[in-house]
Structures are given as structure tokens and as C-alpha cells.
Write an enzyme that holds these catalytic residues in place. Structure first.
Site, PDB file in Angstrom:
ATOM      1  N   ASP A  33       0.835  -1.079   0.075  1.00 44.94           N
ATOM      2  CA  ASP A  33       0.122   0.027  -0.035  1.00 44.94           C
ATOM      3  C   ASP A  33       1.024   1.274   0.015  1.00 44.94           C
ATOM      4  OD1 ASP A  33      -3.206   0.470   1.005  1.00 44.94           O
ATOM      5  OD2 ASP A  33      -1.803   2.208   1.070  1.00 44.94           O
ATOM      6  N   HIS A 104     -10.190  -5.658  -3.438  1.00 49.19           N
ATOM      7  CA  HIS A 104      -8.951  -5.617  -3.001  1.00 49.19           C
ATOM      8  C   HIS A 104      -9.024  -6.022  -1.540  1.00 49.19           C
ATOM      9  CE1 HIS A 104     -10.074  -1.505  -2.649  1.00 49.19           C
ATOM     10  NE2 HIS A 104      -9.338  -1.482  -1.472  1.00 49.19           N
ATOM     11  N   HIS A 106      -7.118  -5.896   2.013  1.00 46.56           N
ATOM     12  CA  HIS A 106      -5.773  -5.270   2.781  1.00 46.56           C
ATOM     13  C   HIS A 106      -5.309  -6.297   3.643  1.00 46.56           C
ATOM     14  CE1 HIS A 106      -6.877  -0.945   2.384  1.00 46.56           C
ATOM     15  NE2 HIS A 106      -8.026  -1.529   2.099  1.00 46.56           N
TER      16      HIS A 106
END
Ligand code: AMP
Length: 118
Positions: A33, A104, A106
Site C-alpha cells: 500500500d 482488493h 488489505h
């Protein structure tokens, strides 16, 4: 919501903008990220064009679902997070605060996460 191919993760998949790649296979791409919320903060995205978890679960095949979640585990293990644990987050839709409309997950870890939110 229909898929918007101008989103930042679609651009990463097309190679139009760079990413700090961790892992890639036929189905997924994993990278760090750009604005980490924990000591280790990785993202795993599908190569298929799904907006979020809801869209993915309603429109993908069982193989795609299995490949995505198995790939998340691969990345977790590559990052050495198995022993001390980690957090998985999949923001989905408006109320979640999802910023990028491409599916997505995380992966957050590398330290205690009690003070972290996404
Ligand atoms: P979400 O709010 O669940 O949609 O999370 C989107 C995440 O993408 C955020 O944590 C951002 O920091 C991250 N992000 C946005 N642009 C990039 C980029 N170019 N490379 C890596 N991560 C990004």
C-alpha cells in the site's frame, strides 16, 4: 455499480503506473500500500474486473474465489505474518469508505494493530 476501468488499480494492472510488487500469478497481483496504515500493509487485487467483494461473490466462479483467497494466504506467508497474526480488511461500497473501486484485500500486520483503523 459498474466497473470503472480508470481506477488506480486498473492502471497498475495495465502497467500504466508502478507498484511495489510482492507477488503475482494468473489471477492476482499483490503489492505494498502506498500509504501504509501498519508496519506491513499489503494489498491483494484480482486481475478480474470486480468492483468489490459483493460484486466478486455474485459474479465470479468458484475457482476465481478459491484462487483469490488462496493467494491471500500465499502473500501472508511470504510476508512472515503467520506466527504473530494479521488483519484482513475488504472495504465494500459506500458506507465502508472504499476509495478504490476494484476488489482488493488489505493485509495488515508486523506489529500489534489495536490502534489502527482503515
Ligand atoms: P480502500 O479504501 O479499501 O479502497 O483502500 C484503497 C487503498 O489503496 C488505500 O489504503 C490507499 O493507500 C491505497 N492506494 C491508493 N493508490 C495506490 C497506489 N498507487 N499504490 C498502492 N496503493 C495505493
Amino acid at each position: 455499480m459498474s466497473y470503472d476501468a480508470t481506477n488506480v488499480f486498473a492502471k497498475i494492472l495495465r502497467g500504466e503506473i508502478p507498484c511495489k510488487k510482492i507477488y503475482e500469478n494468473n489471477d492476482v497481483l499483490a503489492f505494498y500500500d502506498i500509504n501504509p496504515k501498519a508496519k506491513i500493509h499489503a494489498l491483494v487485487i484480482t486481475k478480474g474486473m470486480y468492483t468489490d467483494f459483493q460484486d466478486f461473490m455474485e459474479h465470479s466462479s468458484d475457482k476465481e474465489i478459491s484462487d483469490f483467497f488462496r493467494s491471500i494466504l500465499t502473500v501472508v506467508n511470504m510476508l512472515g505474518l503467520k506466527e504473530n497474526g494479521y488483519r484482513l480488511v475488504m472495504n465494500t461500497g459506500k458506507n465502508s469508505g472504499q476509495e478504490v473501486p476494484h476488489l482488493h484485500a488489505h493485509i495488515l500486520g508486523g506489529e500489534p494493530l489495536t490502534t489502527h483503523t482503515l
